[in-house]
Design a protein around this motif. Structure first.
Motif, PDB file in Angstrom:
ATOM      1  N   SER A 182      37.472  40.804  26.570  1.00 19.68           N
ATOM      2  CA  SER A 182      37.613  40.256  27.914  1.00 19.68           C
ATOM      3  C   SER A 182      36.702  41.005  28.872  1.00 19.68           C
ATOM      4  CB  SER A 182      39.056  40.404  28.394  1.00 19.68           C
ATOM      5  OG  SER A 182      39.937  39.776  27.498  1.00 19.68           O
ATOM      6  N   SER A 183      36.255  40.297  29.915  1.00 18.50           N
ATOM      7  CA  SER A 183      35.430  40.951  30.928  1.00 18.50           C
ATOM      8  C   SER A 183      35.563  40.231  32.257  1.00 18.50           C
ATOM      9  CB  SER A 183      33.960  40.974  30.504  1.00 18.50           C
ATOM     10  OG  SER A 183      33.432  39.672  30.479  1.00 18.50           O
ATOM     11  N   VAL A 184      35.354  40.999  33.330  1.00 20.25           N
ATOM     12  CA  VAL A 184      35.308  40.463  34.689  1.00 20.25           C
ATOM     13  C   VAL A 184      34.135  41.139  35.380  1.00 20.25           C
ATOM     14  CG1 VAL A 184      36.489  40.254  36.910  1.00 20.25           C
ATOM     15  CG2 VAL A 184      37.811  40.135  34.809  1.00 20.25           C
ATOM     16  N   ALA A 185      33.237  40.328  35.939  1.00 21.76           N
ATOM     17  CA  ALA A 185      32.046  40.852  36.608  1.00 21.76           C
ATOM     18  C   ALA A 185      32.368  41.325  38.017  1.00 21.76           C
ATOM     19  CB  ALA A 185      30.964  39.777  36.665  1.00 21.76           C
ATOM     20  N   ALA A 186      31.680  42.376  38.430  1.00 18.85           N
ATOM     21  CA  ALA A 186      31.819  42.872  39.795  1.00 18.85           C
ATOM     22  C   ALA A 186      31.241  41.851  40.769  1.00 18.85           C
ATOM     23  CB  ALA A 186      31.079  44.198  39.935  1.00 18.85           C
ATOM     24  N   LYS A 187      31.816  41.794  41.924  1.00 21.43           N
ATOM     25  CA  LYS A 187      31.408  40.971  43.058  1.00 21.43           C
ATOM     26  C   LYS A 187      31.654  39.485  42.849  1.00 21.43           C
ATOM     27  CE  LYS A 187      27.847  40.742  46.565  1.00 21.43           C
ATOM     28  NZ  LYS A 187      26.521  41.154  46.952  1.00 21.43           N
ATOM     29  N   SER A 188      31.132  38.874  41.775  1.00 23.60           N
ATOM     30  CA  SER A 188      31.325  37.435  41.561  1.00 23.60           C
ATOM     31  C   SER A 188      32.664  37.138  40.895  1.00 23.60           C
ATOM     32  CB  SER A 188      30.205  36.870  40.693  1.00 23.60           C
ATOM     33  OG  SER A 188      30.338  37.344  39.351  1.00 23.60           O
ATOM     34  N   PHE A 189      33.224  38.116  40.198  1.00 24.40           N
ATOM     35  CA  PHE A 189      34.478  38.003  39.439  1.00 24.40           C
ATOM     36  C   PHE A 189      34.386  36.960  38.331  1.00 24.40           C
ATOM     37  CE2 PHE A 189      36.045  38.967  43.903  1.00 24.40           C
ATOM     38  CZ  PHE A 189      35.859  40.320  43.752  1.00 24.40           C
ATOM     39  N   ALA A 190      33.163  36.663  37.889  1.00 24.97           N
ATOM     40  CA  ALA A 190      32.989  35.766  36.748  1.00 24.97           C
ATOM     41  C   ALA A 190      33.678  36.420  35.553  1.00 24.97           C
ATOM     42  CB  ALA A 190      31.506  35.553  36.466  1.00 24.97           C
ATOM     43  N   PRO A 249      45.116  50.241  46.520  1.00 24.70           N
ATOM     44  CA  PRO A 249      45.368  49.081  45.672  1.00 24.70           C
ATOM     45  C   PRO A 249      46.151  49.424  44.402  1.00 24.70           C
ATOM     46  CG  PRO A 249      43.150  49.868  45.316  1.00 24.70           C
ATOM     47  CD  PRO A 249      43.744  50.716  46.408  1.00 24.70           C
ATOM     48  N   THR A 250      46.826  48.429  43.884  1.00 28.38           N
ATOM     49  CA  THR A 250      47.453  48.514  42.569  1.00 28.38           C
ATOM     50  C   THR A 250      46.699  47.551  41.661  1.00 28.38           C
ATOM     51  OG1 THR A 250      48.996  46.708  42.992  1.00 28.38           O
ATOM     52  CG2 THR A 250      49.723  48.928  43.610  1.00 28.38           C
ATOM     53  N   GLY A 251      47.000  47.577  40.374  1.00 27.13           N
ATOM     54  CA  GLY A 251      46.380  46.627  39.453  1.00 27.13           C
ATOM     55  C   GLY A 251      46.670  45.196  39.862  1.00 27.13           C
ATOM     56  N   PHE A 252      47.889  44.933  40.323  1.00 22.65           N
ATOM     57  CA  PHE A 252      48.259  43.594  40.777  1.00 22.65           C
ATOM     58  C   PHE A 252      47.435  43.190  41.995  1.00 22.65           C
ATOM     59  CE2 PHE A 252      50.728  40.799  43.534  1.00 22.65           C
ATOM     60  CZ  PHE A 252      50.926  39.721  42.678  1.00 22.65           C
ATOM     61  N   ASP A 253      47.265  44.113  42.957  1.00 23.27           N
ATOM     62  CA  ASP A 253      46.476  43.823  44.155  1.00 23.27           C
ATOM     63  C   ASP A 253      45.037  43.459  43.796  1.00 23.27           C
ATOM     64  OD1 ASP A 253      48.659  44.439  45.772  1.00 23.27           O
ATOM     65  OD2 ASP A 253      48.019  46.524  46.051  1.00 23.27           O
ATOM     66  N   ILE A 254      44.471  44.193  42.864  1.00 24.36           N
ATOM     67  CA  ILE A 254      43.085  43.951  42.451  1.00 24.36           C
ATOM     68  C   ILE A 254      42.960  42.574  41.815  1.00 24.36           C
ATOM     69  CG2 ILE A 254      41.254  44.705  40.876  1.00 24.36           C
ATOM     70  CD1 ILE A 254      42.320  47.597  41.367  1.00 24.36           C
ATOM     71  N   ALA A 255      43.834  42.262  40.857  1.00 20.45           N
ATOM     72  CA  ALA A 255      43.795  40.954  40.194  1.00 20.45           C
ATOM     73  C   ALA A 255      44.063  39.831  41.192  1.00 20.45           C
ATOM     74  CB  ALA A 255      44.798  40.904  39.052  1.00 20.45           C
ATOM     75  N   HIS A 256      45.012  40.035  42.093  1.00 21.11           N
ATOM     76  CA  HIS A 256      45.346  39.004  43.084  1.00 21.11           C
ATOM     77  C   HIS A 256      44.170  38.743  44.023  1.00 21.11           C
ATOM     78  CE1 HIS A 256      47.904  36.482  45.523  1.00 21.11           C
ATOM     79  NE2 HIS A 256      47.541  37.167  46.599  1.00 21.11           N
ATOM     80  N   ALA A 257      43.490  39.805  44.458  1.00 17.55           N
ATOM     81  CA  ALA A 257      42.340  39.634  45.348  1.00 17.55           C
ATOM     82  C   ALA A 257      41.221  38.863  44.649  1.00 17.55           C
ATOM     83  CB  ALA A 257      41.830  40.996  45.811  1.00 17.55           C
ATOM     84  N   MET A 258      41.048  39.101  43.354  1.00 11.36           N
ATOM     85  CA  MET A 258      39.996  38.392  42.618  1.00 11.36           C
ATOM     86  C   MET A 258      40.360  36.932  42.385  1.00 11.36           C
ATOM     87  SD  MET A 258      38.463  41.121  39.915  1.00 11.36           S
ATOM     88  CE  MET A 258      40.009  41.543  39.153  1.00 11.36           C
ATOM     89  N   THR A 259      41.609  36.654  42.022  1.00 12.90           N
ATOM     90  CA  THR A 259      41.985  35.262  41.760  1.00 12.90           C
ATOM     91  C   THR A 259      42.027  34.459  43.049  1.00 12.90           C
ATOM     92  OG1 THR A 259      44.340  35.829  41.806  1.00 12.90           O
ATOM     93  CG2 THR A 259      43.269  35.756  39.647  1.00 12.90           C
ATOM     94  N   GLY A 260      42.254  35.104  44.165  1.00 18.03           N
ATOM     95  CA  GLY A 260      42.238  34.418  45.450  1.00 18.03           C
ATOM     96  C   GLY A 260      40.845  33.973  45.856  1.00 18.03           C
ATOM     97  N   SER A 261      39.821  34.541  45.220  1.00 19.05           N
ATOM     98  CA  SER A 261      38.436  34.175  45.554  1.00 19.05           C
ATOM     99  C   SER A 261      37.885  33.097  44.620  1.00 19.05           C
ATOM    100  CB  SER A 261      37.550  35.413  45.498  1.00 19.05           C
ATOM    101  OG  SER A 261      37.460  35.860  44.162  1.00 19.05           O
ATOM    102  N   ASP A 262      38.735  32.483  43.810  1.00 19.59           N
ATOM    103  CA  ASP A 262      38.356  31.394  42.910  1.00 19.59           C
ATOM    104  C   ASP A 262      37.273  31.810  41.915  1.00 19.59           C
ATOM    105  OD1 ASP A 262      38.551  28.832  41.863  1.00 19.59           O
ATOM    106  OD2 ASP A 262      36.993  28.052  43.182  1.00 19.59           O
ATOM    107  N   PRO A 263      37.584  32.737  40.992  1.00 19.47           N
ATOM    108  CA  PRO A 263      36.586  33.173  40.016  1.00 19.47           C
ATOM    109  C   PRO A 263      36.227  32.051  39.044  1.00 19.47           C
ATOM    110  CG  PRO A 263      38.724  34.048  39.447  1.00 19.47           C
ATOM    111  CD  PRO A 263      38.875  33.359  40.776  1.00 19.47           C
ATOM    112  N   ARG A 264      35.039  32.120  38.497  1.00 19.30           N
ATOM    113  CA  ARG A 264      34.528  31.109  37.566  1.00 19.30           C
ATOM    114  C   ARG A 264      34.242  31.756  36.212  1.00 19.30           C
ATOM    115  NH1 ARG A 264      35.810  26.594  40.035  1.00 19.30           N
ATOM    116  NH2 ARG A 264      35.005  26.477  42.129  1.00 19.30           N
TER     117      ARG A 264
END
Length: 167
Positions: free
Chosen positions: A51-59, A109-124
């Motif tokens: 699994s991976s998540v890119a910085a800034k774009s959250f791809a 931040p917590t792990g939940f905060d980080i994931a929530h902030a990324m999913t709120g930005s509509d990652p692709r």
């Protein structure tokens, strides 16, 4: 005045922010502009997901070690990506992970905060699939764990060629 470790060929190991249980996420790293890692399957002991998540774009990307796509990562983060982010927070600390991913959370931040902030930005889904490189590094790390403890240098860890003595 330098300390002994600065003059040795061994690198100082930074301890994890908090202890991790390696059964679910045996490998996680901040590298190549992504948080990436290997996550064990919950249903098949012989299967792992990369699994991976890119910085800034959250791809994001998630696939098995056989390059089969994760069914849960079609339209957003799957459970494997959530587990990987949580373990990255344990390994590196929440501030470092949020800073690396360029996530604005406001406050500590917590792990939940980080994931929530990324999913709120509509990652692709990511267009590049780093699974092979990440899985290869994971296997290399496993090989180092099988070595007997020694202070002798490892050839693949010697980055600079030996210098020849003057004739």
């Amino acid at each position: 005045m330098s300390s002994a470790w600065e003059e040795s060929s061994a690198a100082r190991v930074v301890p994890p922010a908090r202890p991790r249980k390696l059964a679910k996420v045996p490998f996680v790293e901040l590298a190549d502009g992504r948080v990436q890692g290997v996550v064990s399957s919950g249903s098949d002991a012989a299967r792992v997901y990369v699994s991976s998540v890119a910085a800034k774009s959250f791809a994001f990307a998630c696939s098995t070690n056989n390059n089969r796509p994760c069914g849960g990562a079609r339209y957003g983060f799957c459970n494997h990506i959530g587990a990987m982010i949580a373990e990255a927070v344990l390994q590196y600390g929440p501030e470092r992970v949020a800073r690396y991913l360029r996530v604005e959370t406001g406050g500590e931040p917590t792990g939940f905060d980080i994931a929530h902030a990324m999913t709120g930005s509509d990652p692709r889904p990511a267009s590049d699939k780093p699974a092979a490189a990440v899985f290869s590094r994971f296997l290399r790390h496993l090989a180092y764990l099988e070595l007997a403890p020694s202070t002798a240098p490892l050839p693949e860890m010697q980055w600079f060629p030996p210098t020849r003595a003057a004739a």
